[in-house]
Design an enzyme around this catalytic site. Structure first.
Site, PDB file in Angstrom:
ATOM      1  N   ALA A  10      29.281  47.215  31.827  1.00 30.64           N
ATOM      2  CA  ALA A  10      28.623  46.767  31.433  1.00 30.64           C
ATOM      3  C   ALA A  10      27.639  45.598  29.980  1.00 30.64           C
ATOM      4  O   ALA A  10      27.628  45.248  30.196  1.00 30.64           O
ATOM      5  CB  ALA A  10      27.370  47.203  31.898  1.00 30.64           C
ATOM      6  N   ARG A  15      32.380  40.010  20.204  1.00 29.86           N
ATOM      7  CA  ARG A  15      33.595  40.206  19.545  1.00 29.86           C
ATOM      8  C   ARG A  15      34.746  39.325  20.404  1.00 29.86           C
ATOM      9  O   ARG A  15      36.041  39.475  19.613  1.00 29.86           O
ATOM     10  CB  ARG A  15      34.226  41.896  18.811  1.00 29.86           C
ATOM     11  CG  ARG A  15      33.478  42.149  18.517  1.00 29.86           C
ATOM     12  CD  ARG A  15      33.372  43.910  17.452  1.00 29.86           C
ATOM     13  NE  ARG A  15      32.529  45.513  19.308  1.00 29.86           N
ATOM     14  CZ  ARG A  15      32.609  46.015  18.934  1.00 29.86           C
ATOM     15  NH1 ARG A  15      33.042  46.956  18.211  1.00 29.86           N
ATOM     16  NH2 ARG A  15      32.748  46.719  20.319  1.00 29.86           N
ATOM     17  N   LYS A  22      34.746  41.541  29.253  1.00 34.81           N
ATOM     18  CA  LYS A  22      35.298  41.095  27.940  1.00 34.81           C
ATOM     19  C   LYS A  22      36.863  42.475  29.341  1.00 34.81           C
ATOM     20  O   LYS A  22      38.025  41.931  29.252  1.00 34.81           O
ATOM     21  CB  LYS A  22      34.883  43.199  27.154  1.00 34.81           C
ATOM     22  CG  LYS A  22      36.165  43.775  26.320  1.00 34.81           C
ATOM     23  CD  LYS A  22      35.454  44.028  25.087  1.00 34.81           C
ATOM     24  CE  LYS A  22      34.726  45.791  25.900  1.00 34.81           C
ATOM     25  NZ  LYS A  22      34.777  46.500  24.279  1.00 34.81           N
ATOM     26  N   GLY A  78      23.490  49.678  25.381  1.00 35.90           N
ATOM     27  CA  GLY A  78      23.700  50.875  24.716  1.00 35.90           C
ATOM     28  C   GLY A  78      24.934  51.499  26.400  1.00 35.90           C
ATOM     29  O   GLY A  78      24.007  51.353  27.027  1.00 35.90           O
ATOM     30  N   ASP A 103      36.976  49.591  28.115  1.00 43.01           N
ATOM     31  CA  ASP A 103      37.964  48.631  27.802  1.00 43.01           C
ATOM     32  C   ASP A 103      38.777  49.550  27.202  1.00 43.01           C
ATOM     33  O   ASP A 103      39.721  49.402  26.545  1.00 43.01           O
ATOM     34  CB  ASP A 103      37.204  47.994  26.418  1.00 43.01           C
ATOM     35  CG  ASP A 103      36.649  48.831  25.755  1.00 43.01           C
ATOM     36  OD1 ASP A 103      36.337  50.512  26.053  1.00 43.01           O
ATOM     37  OD2 ASP A 103      35.673  49.008  24.458  1.00 43.01           O
ATOM     38  N   GLY A 140      34.171  55.697  16.725  1.00 43.49           N
ATOM     39  CA  GLY A 140      32.968  56.937  16.391  1.00 43.49           C
ATOM     40  C   GLY A 140      33.460  58.405  15.916  1.00 43.49           C
ATOM     41  O   GLY A 140      34.946  58.911  16.723  1.00 43.49           O
ATOM     42  N   GLU A 155      28.782  57.223  15.027  1.00 37.62           N
ATOM     43  CA  GLU A 155      29.014  55.773  15.369  1.00 37.62           C
ATOM     44  C   GLU A 155      29.499  55.208  13.742  1.00 37.62           C
ATOM     45  O   GLU A 155      28.943  55.194  12.315  1.00 37.62           O
ATOM     46  CB  GLU A 155      28.717  54.814  15.877  1.00 37.62           C
ATOM     47  CG  GLU A 155      28.428  55.458  17.515  1.00 37.62           C
ATOM     48  CD  GLU A 155      29.808  54.917  18.397  1.00 37.62           C
ATOM     49  OE1 GLU A 155      30.251  54.144  17.890  1.00 37.62           O
ATOM     50  OE2 GLU A 155      30.354  56.219  19.272  1.00 37.62           O
ATOM     51  N   TYR A 387      57.464  15.809  55.817  1.00 29.94           N
ATOM     52  CA  TYR A 387      55.355  15.065  55.763  1.00 29.94           C
ATOM     53  C   TYR A 387      55.966  13.946  56.297  1.00 29.94           C
ATOM     54  O   TYR A 387      56.037  12.692  55.507  1.00 29.94           O
ATOM     55  CB  TYR A 387      55.406  15.357  54.278  1.00 29.94           C
ATOM     56  CG  TYR A 387      53.728  15.070  54.286  1.00 29.94           C
ATOM     57  CD1 TYR A 387      52.990  15.503  54.347  1.00 29.94           C
ATOM     58  CD2 TYR A 387      53.343  14.290  53.246  1.00 29.94           C
ATOM     59  CE1 TYR A 387      51.866  15.694  54.794  1.00 29.94           C
ATOM     60  CE2 TYR A 387      51.863  14.317  52.466  1.00 29.94           C
ATOM     61  CZ  TYR A 387      51.314  14.569  53.270  1.00 29.94           C
ATOM     62  OH  TYR A 387      49.858  14.262  53.452  1.00 29.94           O
ATOM     63  N   ARG A 440      74.990   6.703  59.765  1.00 27.67           N
ATOM     64  CA  ARG A 440      75.223   5.865  58.830  1.00 27.67           C
ATOM     65  C   ARG A 440      75.838   4.504  59.112  1.00 27.67           C
ATOM     66  O   ARG A 440      76.837   4.292  60.730  1.00 27.67           O
ATOM     67  CB  ARG A 440      76.241   6.406  57.312  1.00 27.67           C
ATOM     68  CG  ARG A 440      77.212   6.921  58.130  1.00 27.67           C
ATOM     69  CD  ARG A 440      78.427   7.817  57.176  1.00 27.67           C
ATOM     70  NE  ARG A 440      79.741   7.599  57.544  1.00 27.67           N
ATOM     71  CZ  ARG A 440      80.053   9.248  57.936  1.00 27.67           C
ATOM     72  NH1 ARG A 440      79.134   9.966  57.380  1.00 27.67           N
ATOM     73  NH2 ARG A 440      80.975   8.984  58.439  1.00 27.67           N
TER      74      ARG A 440
HETATM   75  C1  UD1 Z   1      32.232  53.727  22.035  1.00 25.31           C
HETATM   76  C2  UD1 Z   1      32.068  54.630  21.624  1.00 25.31           C
HETATM   77  C3  UD1 Z   1      32.648  55.042  20.062  1.00 25.31           C
HETATM   78  C4  UD1 Z   1      34.315  55.163  20.655  1.00 25.31           C
HETATM   79  C5  UD1 Z   1      34.542  54.094  21.446  1.00 25.31           C
HETATM   80  C6  UD1 Z   1      35.669  54.436  21.929  1.00 25.31           C
HETATM   81  C7  UD1 Z   1      29.642  54.596  21.689  1.00 25.31           C
HETATM   82  C8  UD1 Z   1      28.187  54.456  21.565  1.00 25.31           C
HETATM   83  N1  UD1 Z   1      30.550  54.763  20.833  1.00 25.31           N
HETATM   84  O1  UD1 Z   1      31.935  53.025  20.702  1.00 25.31           O
HETATM   85  O2  UD1 Z   1      32.243  56.392  19.862  1.00 25.31           O
HETATM   86  O3  UD1 Z   1      35.339  56.194  19.337  1.00 25.31           O
HETATM   87  O4  UD1 Z   1      33.944  53.640  22.257  1.00 25.31           O
HETATM   88  O5  UD1 Z   1      36.267  53.447  22.205  1.00 25.31           O
HETATM   89  O6  UD1 Z   1      29.577  54.781  23.193  1.00 25.31           O
HETATM   90  N2  UD1 Z   1      28.889  49.273  28.205  1.00 25.31           N
HETATM   91  C9  UD1 Z   1      28.026  48.701  28.918  1.00 25.31           C
HETATM   92  N3  UD1 Z   1      26.906  48.807  28.909  1.00 25.31           N
HETATM   93  C10 UD1 Z   1      26.411  48.571  27.263  1.00 25.31           C
HETATM   94  C11 UD1 Z   1      27.655  49.232  26.494  1.00 25.31           C
HETATM   95  C12 UD1 Z   1      29.067  48.799  26.638  1.00 25.31           C
HETATM   96  O7  UD1 Z   1      28.250  49.689  30.204  1.00 25.31           O
HETATM   97  O8  UD1 Z   1      25.685  48.461  27.154  1.00 25.31           O
HETATM   98  C13 UD1 Z   1      30.393  49.476  28.153  1.00 25.31           C
HETATM   99  C14 UD1 Z   1      31.619  48.220  27.579  1.00 25.31           C
HETATM  100  O9  UD1 Z   1      31.288  47.512  28.545  1.00 25.31           O
HETATM  101  C15 UD1 Z   1      32.876  48.895  27.269  1.00 25.31           C
HETATM  102  C16 UD1 Z   1      31.929  50.532  26.641  1.00 25.31           C
HETATM  103  O10 UD1 Z   1      30.928  50.845  27.214  1.00 25.31           O
HETATM  104  O11 UD1 Z   1      33.466  48.892  28.583  1.00 25.31           O
HETATM  105  C17 UD1 Z   1      31.872  50.936  25.823  1.00 25.31           C
HETATM  106  O12 UD1 Z   1      31.376  49.707  24.602  1.00 25.31           O
HETATM  107  P1  UD1 Z   1      31.621  49.511  23.565  1.00 25.31           P
HETATM  108  O13 UD1 Z   1      30.345  48.697  22.957  1.00 25.31           O
HETATM  109  O14 UD1 Z   1      32.940  48.541  23.478  1.00 25.31           O
HETATM  110  O15 UD1 Z   1      31.137  50.286  22.444  1.00 25.31           O
HETATM  111  P2  UD1 Z   1      32.447  50.997  21.060  1.00 25.31           P
HETATM  112  O16 UD1 Z   1      31.776  50.177  19.868  1.00 25.31           O
HETATM  113  O17 UD1 Z   1      33.728  50.386  21.407  1.00 25.31           O
HETATM  114 CA    CA Z   2      35.124  49.486  22.536  1.00 24.27          CA
END
Ligand code: UD1
Ligand code: CA
Length: 463
Positions: A10, A15, A22, A78, A103, A140, A155, A387, A440
């Site tokens: 979600a 980025r 994404k 988050g 991701d 993290g 983080e 056609y 022809r």
């Molecule tokens: C996250 C982890 C980090 C880890 C990294 C690995 C957290 C806080 N951090 O960081 O420790 O090393 O992944 O790749 O978890 N998402 C939601 N809802 C939200 C936010 C994010 O569903 O509100 C989903 C995103 O779509 C994504 C996944 O959660 O698929 C990770 O989110 P992202 O913001 O990419 O976390 P990172 O900063 O990469």
């Molecule tokens: Ca990520």
């Protein structure tokens, strides 16, 4: 062990600088989220839940899996809040939840299986999968005390300088027992980002005296998280290499593995040879001992054993039967089928056309909406006029017909078995079996015509 998978998808993915969510950006032709779903599916979980945000409808259209459920995270508050949003779908679930990030498309099923085994053996309530990152930036960090005991995940944004130097990082993959779900309600909002971090669940669980483990298994490449387009390119290339290696290990002969693109949803048989710059796209099945020459693109098609696809050919939604030969420079458009031992040569375009066993169309033809029998010979430059400006019509040519060069079939038209069509004919009416059709005008030869013309011309200018 009862398992369920929750995939977090979600996030906005700011980025990526894109309006597309994404997790729908593609690696090797499939959305990243689909790659994660495929991996989840290989674990045979009881249920698979995707947590999606405002763009849920779009995501629903782009990915598929059996028994898939979608849960809405209203605001991207988050990863902790995201997992919490999945809880209503797990109310009655008693088992282990595998949490995956949408991701991280390269994670292998066997790595998750290993984590589950370790999780079970160690009787942990929560297990975190970590890995050693060459460059830990953005991940993290796994913080341990002086005795090496795990303490917390910190983080990047919250890490102090010494923590930033830690190379052991969080993969974003966790195994969480159902009895630890209640910890999600106790996550505090992170002041820096105003988000609820799922990563905080680990320290919280330790505090509660629950067994909390971190397992460093698997290779760095497989945990790569994609946050930027550059990382997307890298992930796609890593996935491509993985698919190619897998093909080679199954007995496919790739002349230049660096330039071949193979979609993950394809299969290729043993001793098939693939030349450089070939694209094998979604839903393609290739048999064994097939040869595919350079610059070929095949999409949603089946190629049977021993077929030969020559240079610069495009094949879409079609079936090429055994020992058939297609190309060079052929375009096989959707709904076509080329029979065993048939030959389609250069600059031939087929559309919704069936070519019988052993038939030949070797040069410069358009055959659309046609059914062509066995051992038919289609001469160079044959065109089906399918056609009329409003509707498409069929051309049916029975077995053993010989079609002379530069023939047009004005459809609908039927040619009986063993008939002959004289070269240069425009065929507007059906032809009976065994007949000869010529349309022809007869040739006239005028003797001395050139000399007489010259004399006339001279008289005109008075010489
Ligand atoms: C996250 C982890 C980090 C880890 C990294 C690995 C957290 C806080 N951090 O960081 O420790 O090393 O992944 O790749 O978890 N998402 C939601 N809802 C939200 C936010 C994010 O569903 O509100 C989903 C995103 O779509 C994504 C996944 O959660 O698929 C990770 O989110 P992202 O913001 O990419 O976390 P990172 O900063 O990469
Ligand atoms: Ca990520």
């Amino acid at each position: 062990m009862r398992t369920a998978c929750v995939i977090l998808a979600a996030g906005q993915g700011k980025r990526m600088k894109s309006s597309l969510p994404k997790v729908l950006h593609r690696v090797c032709g499939i959305p990243m989220l689909q790659a994660v779903l495929d991996t989840a599916g290989r674990l045979n979980p009881e249920r698979v839940i995707i947590v999606a945000g405002r763009q849920m409808d779009l995501i629903k259209k782009e990915v598929t899996a059996p028994d898939l459920r979608f849960m809405l995270q209203k605001e991207p508050k988050g990863t902790g809040d995201a997992l919490k949003s999945a809880m209503p779908a797990l109310k009655d679930f008693k088992g282990v939840v595998i949490v995956l990030n949408g991701d991280t498309p390269l994670i292998e099923p066997q790595t998750i299986r290993r984590l589950l085994l370790l999780h079970q053996k160690s009787h942990s309530a929560i297990s975190v999968l970590s890995f050693h990152a060459e460059d830990p930036k953005g991940y993290g960090r796994i913080v341990r005390d002086s005795t090496g005991e795990f303490r917390a995940i910190v983080e990047e944004k919250d890490a102090d300088n010494s923590q930033k130097k830690i190379h052991e990082v969080n993969s974003g993959l966790y195994a969480i027992n159902h009895d630890a779900f209640s910890l999600l309600d106790r996550l505090a909002v992170n002041r820096q980002k105003g988000e609820y971090y799922l990563t905080d669940i680990a320290a919280l669980s330790l505090k509660q005296g629950l067994r909390t483990s971190v397992f460093a298994i698997g290779g760095e490449a497989e945990f790569m998280g994609v946050n930027t387009r550059e990382e997307l390119l890298r992930a796609s290339e890593l996935m491509r290499q993985g698919i190619v290696r897998n093909c080679i290990s199954r007995g496919v002969n790739l002349l230049d593995p660096a330039s071949v693109y193979i979609h993950p949803h394809t299969s290729i048989g043993r001793d098939t040879t693939i030349y450089p710059n070939v694209f094998i796209e979604a839903g393609t099945k290739i048999g064994s001992k097939v040869t595919i020459y350079p610059h070929v693109r095949i999409l949603r098609s089946t190629i049977d054993d021993h077929a030969v696809i020559r240079d610069l050919t495009v094949i879409e939604d079609s079936h090429i039967r055994t020992c058939a030969s297609v190309g060079p420079f052929a375009h096989i458009r959707p709904g076509s089928e080329i029979g065993a031992h048939a030959r389609i040569g250069n600059f031939v375009e087929l559309k919704k056309t069936l070519i019988g066993k052993g038939a030949k169309a070797s040069h410069l033809s358009y055959l659309g909406d046609a059914v062509i029998g066995r051992d038919v010979n289609i001469g160079a430059g044959t065109i089906t006029c399918n056609y009329d400006g409003q509707k498409k019509h069929q051309t049916i040519i029975a077995d053993n017909v010989f079609v002379g060069s530069d023939t047009q079939f004005v459809a609908p038209v039927k040619i009986g078995k063993g008939a002959y069509i004289g070269a240069g004919s425009t065929i507007t009416r059906d032809v009976l079996p065994g007949a000869l059709a010529v349309s022809r005008t007869e040739q006239r030869n005028i003797k001395d015509w050139a000399r007489k013309r010259q004399v006339k011309a001279k008289e005109k200018i008075g010489k």
